[in-house]
Design an enzyme around this catalytic site. Structure first.
Site, short mmCIF file in Angstrom:
data_model
loop_
_atom_site.label_atom_id
_atom_site.label_comp_id
_atom_site.label_asym_id
_atom_site.label_seq_id
_atom_site.Cartn_x
_atom_site.Cartn_y
_atom_site.Cartn_z
N HIS A 75 -16.21 39.62 49.20
CA HIS A 75 -15.02 40.14 48.55
C HIS A 75 -15.00 39.71 47.08
O HIS A 75 -15.51 38.65 46.74
CB HIS A 75 -13.77 39.61 49.27
CG HIS A 75 -12.51 40.28 48.84
ND1 HIS A 75 -11.80 39.84 47.75
CD2 HIS A 75 -11.86 41.35 49.32
CE1 HIS A 75 -10.74 40.63 47.60
NE2 HIS A 75 -10.75 41.55 48.54
N GLU A 103 -15.54 48.32 47.40
CA GLU A 103 -14.29 47.94 46.74
C GLU A 103 -14.54 47.76 45.25
O GLU A 103 -14.94 46.66 44.82
CB GLU A 103 -13.77 46.63 47.32
CG GLU A 103 -13.40 46.71 48.78
CD GLU A 103 -12.42 45.60 49.13
OE1 GLU A 103 -11.23 45.89 49.24
OE2 GLU A 103 -12.85 44.46 49.23
O1 LIG Z 1 -8.44 42.39 50.23
C1 LIG Z 1 -8.01 43.50 50.08
C2 LIG Z 1 -8.71 44.51 49.34
O2 LIG Z 1 -9.47 43.91 48.39
C3 LIG Z 1 -7.85 45.58 48.78
O3 LIG Z 1 -6.68 45.05 48.21
P1 LIG Z 1 -5.57 46.06 47.63
O4 LIG Z 1 -5.36 47.11 48.68
O5 LIG Z 1 -4.37 45.20 47.44
O6 LIG Z 1 -6.10 46.61 46.36
#
Ligand SMILES: O=C[C@H](O)COP(=O)(O)O
Length: 230
Positions: free
Chosen positions: A55, A125
């Site tokens: 992450h 992501e």
């Molecule tokens: O950990 C969660 C993901 O990185 C996405 O976060 P988000 O939906 O707040 O952008």
């Protein structure tokens, strides 16, 4: 699947799949593991099924590198838990045209480390989209997802490329997920901030329900990280 705060880990007992991302890379922690919290063995004891690795917070805040993340992935899989393997570029890297290079490099580190992709979900992501409210457009997300699938085909196998789920994360909410979900290579979502809100319109919730149904029907891991709604 749900990744709760520690105080809500009891949710796992009700059959909800829980995941964490601050794990040690081995049974006993070494110096590199000091900024992590859990051993994989402890997670197994509380019925945790998945670990999120790579992450952006771990990469860019804590400073975990590709090799260390790969090591964690291998150890997690060896203990029978699944891995959500996060990849994604910084805004600067996108602006410099390095999106694919960055994603492929991060992907290669996972590929070099894992013995099998059976229990791995890839989460694209883009860092610039996480927690910012700037969702990747369906075209932006799809072009990376299809490139990741092609990379898997070329560098791992056609079977892994077609079977591995590639989900998207980064400011997903109930409204945006519907159009993103139309893209062929977007297999689900990793939801952060929006999971903290109750949603009145339900497209993401419906997709989550579909994911749960698929899971129970096929004993495969579900495609979606869930957004809780009333
Ligand atoms: O950990 C969660 C993901 O990185 C996405 O976060 P988000 O939906 O707040 O952008």
């Amino acid at each position: 699947m749900l990744q709760p705060f520690l105080c809500f880990f009891c949710l796992g007992e009700d059959g909800m799949f829980i995941s964490v991302f601050r794990i040690w890379s081995t049974k006993m922690p070494n110096f590199s593991d000091l900024l992590s919290v859990f051993s994989v063995e402890q997670l197994k004891d509380i019925s945790c099924k998945w670990v999120i690795l790579g992450h952006s917070e771990r990469r860019h805040v804590i400073g975990e590198d590709d090799q260390f993340i790969g090591k964690k992935a291998a150890y997690t899989l060896s203990q029978g838990l699944g891995v959500i393997a996060c990849i994604g570029e910084l805004l600067k890297e996108r602006e410099e045209g390095k999106t694919f290079d960055v994603c492929f490099q991060q992907l290669k580190a996972f590929a070099d480390a894992v013995p099998s992709w059976d229990n791995v979900v890839i989460s694209y992501e883009p860092v610039w989209a996480i927690g910012t409210g700037k969702v990747a457009s369906p075209q932006q997300a799809q072009e990376v997802h299809v490139a990741v699938r092609y990379w898997l085909k070329k560098n791992v196998s056609a079977e892994v490329a077609s079977k591995t789920r590639i989900i998207y994360g980064g400011s997903v909410n109930g409204g945006k997920c519907a159009e993103l979900a139309k893209e062929e290579d977007i297999d689900g979502f990793l939801v952060g901030g929006a999971s903290l809100k109750f949603v009145s319109s339900q497209p993401l919730g419906l997709i989550c329900m579909l994911g749960l149904t698929l899971f129970y029907a096929s004993e495969c891991t579900m495609r979606l990280a869930c957004e809780m709604n009333s």
